[in-house]
Design an enzyme around this catalytic site. Structure first.
Site: not given
Ligand SMILES: CN1c2c(nc(N)[nH]c2=O)NC[C@@H]1CNc1ccc(C(=O)N[C@@H](CCC(=O)N[C@@H](CCC(=O)N[C@@H](CCC(=O)O)C(=O)O)C(=O)O)C(=O)O)cc1
Ligand SMILES: N[C@@H](CCS)C(=O)O
Ligand SMILES: [Zn+2]
Length: 768
Positions: A672, A701
């Protein structure tokens, strides 16, 4: 009961036995209900929590342990640490602002919305908190009176509670203060805490619980000073209000001398994680009330009550003590009695939050009135301990023989990466900047409904399998259409990346209602590892093979790695974690080999919890990293050079563990990186990471669709630091929490970004 012995709870689960909080939050966010309905549900849950604790014999009942989303976020709101981008201009913080801090805001500001606060792991748990953000000129003021309001709310209902506050030192240390030591903010923060304490005292509070779990970390002299300053300020400001200083998740270690010298009335000891602190019962200053964390707040095993009494009885003497869980019970499910489908033998070995309170009440009664008064409860506890350790369900000699035969050669690939890379290039024929995703596609309500219907028997096996096969087929066709180079099947068949595997492994049990908050309204049901783990049958092969049969492109199979399977489960406490991990690794090794045999050329073994498993104290890191790397190797090294092993890590800071990531020797790692704008890649660059990397270019997200140019810029940044052949193009993590409406355009853009990178790469570099 003698007043020397109380039963305390440091905090109780907030979510409700039937996930009432999740339903209320999600309905409010979707606009299906209003703020009044949400606040009423929240008040109902608090009242029920207080009632449940009292009915189970808890005498020191907490308040302000409830949160609509997260207690660290609540603390930021309490002290007015609200970053400018949320547009708060003083006064009361409305729910809209509170949830914007938690979840971001769509469709405003230049960059297409307002980003939420960052989220990260709460110590070594699977609970995530919202990271406080401090500006260089950060000031604090009392903005929310939640602790006082909830104390009074309980009082009206007839409960005298002990309010819980996250301590100022831990709060600051958990925050982000660009280029600045957050502890320099303490003088500005303390007056707010003092104001809260004054008001609590004025409202009638006798005690307050101040949580400083940073005491389980290695702290320097500045942190020690900060703790001294803070507790001195509390003692000065509200001399009548007694402070119970609570730390948990480990021993005080090098902080012990400082802790014992602090001007507080009570000290909580986590005697489950740190039984070596038992002598403090004798050594701590006489007047100090000790809260003895003797029931495990992080795990679900029944306590060996006789052993606890044997250990404590000679030490307690005339001291005032509280019997408590080792930490807040936030981390365990609420009530074992809701579990009607568990194997009764296994159920007899377990205690959830309600049963843990019963255990504490039993211990207190034994102290106050003698063991004979609780003879039945002690006999039941003894019986549970005896049967558990002797059970044939727990001990599997074949598994023990297999782990004993593991040798170093089984834990590493036979050929070096360079040799494997050539073999894989030849087999896979992938372009530069190959595109892939991390495994999961949207878990739509249709998918969840089908699974729920199947679980309830309202959908047949045949219909459910056909439904999942159909979802996979549609996802594979679509990935082919848009040009994803290494497609995935989408993980539609999985309820959760850990529970799904736990349900298929021997030695694991799983619950129906054992939900534990992971973050906000997202919960997990950690499976329970009660016995030796093995794999009775292949777990994912049929779905991956089905997906591969639909395309000529190389399909990637996905498995959850051994360390993550361990970290996100409730783990047996009668075997070292390393040994349990080895058992899981061997089970996964069989799955990896079977996937290879079924024609999968790439297999990803996810380890998002690899960094989280790092012990809180540095002295313990090396031992953990040794066995964690070994177990990854054990799971993945049974395959030929031509099989490409991927791993994936998210929620991780890599600097501390980069050498171990190198030692894992996965052919490809996806990480990430998009939210940090590739900052997290730096650890790999400085280390000169030799294998292939997929630095995430799409923040999963957020509902926001990243434009092509933005992803190209991120990839260019990566290309300045890595060789083109090393770079993969993928999102930050799986897409299960997103909607197809967001995923489709985002992945189209991602493929376009990869194509632009290819087109811009000079042939000389490409041929390297
Ligand atoms: C990657 N993350 C994970 C962590 N830990 C895990 N164990 N798993 C993870 O994926 N830790 C770090 C992060 C944390 N992130 C997340 C992200 C998302 C969730 C999440 O979405 N949780 C779901 C529950 C998932 C699940 O188990 N689903 C089941 C049951 C679904 C359900 O509630 N069914 C209803 C009926 C539904 C209907 O009819 O519509 C029912 O049974 O009553 C499933 O899909 O079958 C959540 O809902 O919170 C968690 C952590
Ligand atoms: N394969 C998993 C990893 C999540 S960390 C997913 O795609 O959801
Ligand atoms: Zn992930």
């Amino acid at each position: 009961m003698s007043s020397n012995f109380s039963v305390a709870s440091l905090g109780t689960p907030r979510i409700g036995p039937r996930r009432e909080l999740k339903a209320a939050l999600e309905s409010y966010w979707a606009g299906r209900s209003d703020a009044t309905a949400l606040t009423e549900t929240a008040a109902g849950l608090r009242a029920a929590n207080w009632a449940r604790q009292r009915s189970r014999g808890v005498t020191v009942i907490p308040s302000n342990d409830f949160s609509l989303y997260d207690h660290v976020l609540d603390t930021s709101v309490m002290v007015g640490a609200i970053p400018e981008r949320f547009g708060w201009s003083g006064g009361r913080v409305e729910l809209e602002t509170y949830f914007a801090m938690a979840r971001g805001r769509e469709g405003q500001a230049v960059a297409g919305g307002v980003a939420a606060l960052e989220m990260t792991k709460w110590f070594d748990t699977n609970y995530h908190y919202m990271v406080p953000e401090f500006a260089p000129d950060q000031s604090f003021s009392l903005v929310s009176e939640k602790p006082i309001a909830e104390y009074l709310e309980a009082k009206v209902l007839g409960y005298e509670t002990r309010p819980v506050l996250l301590g100022p030192v831990t709060y600051l240390l958990l925050g982000k203060a660009a280029g600045m030591d957050p502890l320099t903010l303490l003088p500005g923060l303390l007056p707010v805490y003092e104001e809260v304490l004054r008001r609590l005292a004025a409202a009638g509070a006798q005690w307050v619980q101040i949580d400083e779990p940073c005491l389980a970390l290695d702290l320097d002299v500045r942190a020690h000073d900060a703790l001294r300053q803070a507790t001195a300020a509390f003692a000065r400001t509200a001399p009548g209000l007694k402070v119970m200083l609570a730390s948990y998740f480990g021993p005080f270690g090098g902080n012990e001398a400082t802790v014992l010298d602090l001007p507080v009335a009570g000290l909580h000891l986590d005697l489950v994680r740190a039984p070596e602190q038992l002598p403090l019962l004798r050594e701590a200053p006489r007047g100090l009330t000790l809260s003895l964390g003797v029931v495990d707040g992080r795990n679900i095993w029944r306590t060996d009550l006789s052993a606890v009494l044997d250990r404590l009885m000679p030490l307690v003497g005339a001291r005032k003590v509280e019997f408590a869980p080792s930490c807040s019970m936030l981390h365990v499910p609420i009530d074992l009695d809701l579990e009607t489908d568990l194997d009764p033998d296994v159920a007899a070995w377990l205690a959830f939050s309600v049963q843990k309170m019963d255990e504490l009440a039993t211990i207190a009664t034994a102290f106050a009135k003698g063991r004979e008064r609780v003879a039945d409860a002690l006999a039941a506890s003894n019986q549970a301990v005896r049967t558990r350790y002797a059970s044939a369900k727990v001990n599997d000699p074949a598994v023990r023989r297999r782990t004993a035969s593991v040798d170093a050669a089984m834990c590493r690939r036979p050929s070096p990466f360079e040799v494997r890379r050539r073999a894989q290039q030849e087999r896979l024929g992938l372009p530069l900047y190959p595109t892939t995703t991390i495994g999961s596609f949207p878990q739509t309500s249709e998918v969840r409904k089908a699974r729920s219907a199947h679980a309830k028997g309202a959908m047949s096996d045949v219909d459910y399998d056909a439904f999942i096969a159909g979802e996979i087929e549609a996802a594979v066709r679509w990935q082919e259409e848009i040009g994803i180079d290494m497609p995935v099947h989408g993980e539609f068949e999985r309820n959760d990346m850990v529970q799904y595997f736990g349900e298929q492994l021997a030695g694991y049990a799983f619950t129906r209602h054992g939900w534990v908050q992971s973050y906000g309204s997202r919960y997990v049901r950690p499976p329970i590892i009660f016995g030796d783990v093995s794999r009775p049958a292949p777990m994912t092969v049929r779905w991956s093979a089905h997906a591969q049969s639909l395309t000529r492109r190389p399909m990637k199979g996905m498995l959850t790695g051994p360390v993550t399977m361990l970290q996100w489960s409730f783990v047996r406490d009668d075997l070292p974690r390393a040994e349990v991990c080895r058992q899981i690794a061997l089970a996964l090794r069989d799955e990896v080999v079977d996937l290879e045999a079924a024609g999968l050329a790439a297999i990803q073994v996810d380890e998002p919890a690899f960094r989280e498993g790092l012990p809180l104290r540095k002295a313990d890191w090396a031992a953990y990293l040794d066995w964690a790397v070994e177990c990854f190797g054990l799971a993945t090294s049974g395959v030929a050079d031509t099989t490409q092993i991927h791993t994936h890590m998210c929620y991780s800071e890599f600097n501390d563990i980069i050498e171990s990531i190198g030692a894992m020797d996965a052919d490809v790692i996806s990480i990430e990186t998009s939210r940090s704008r590739m900052e997290l890649l730096e650890a790999f660059v400085s280390y000169r990471y030799p294998n292939e990397i997929g630095p995430g270019v799409y923040d999963i997200h957020s509902p926001r669709v990243p434009p092509v140019g933005e992803m190209v810029r991120l990839l260019q940044k990566a290309a300045q630091r890595l060789a083109p052949w090393q770079i993969w193009v993928n999102p930050d993590c799986g897409l299960k929490t997103r909607r197809w409406e967001e995923v489709r355009p985002a992945l189209l853009n991602m493929v376009a970004a990869a194509r632009r990178m290819r087109a811009a790469t000079p042939e000389t570099e490409a041929a390297e």
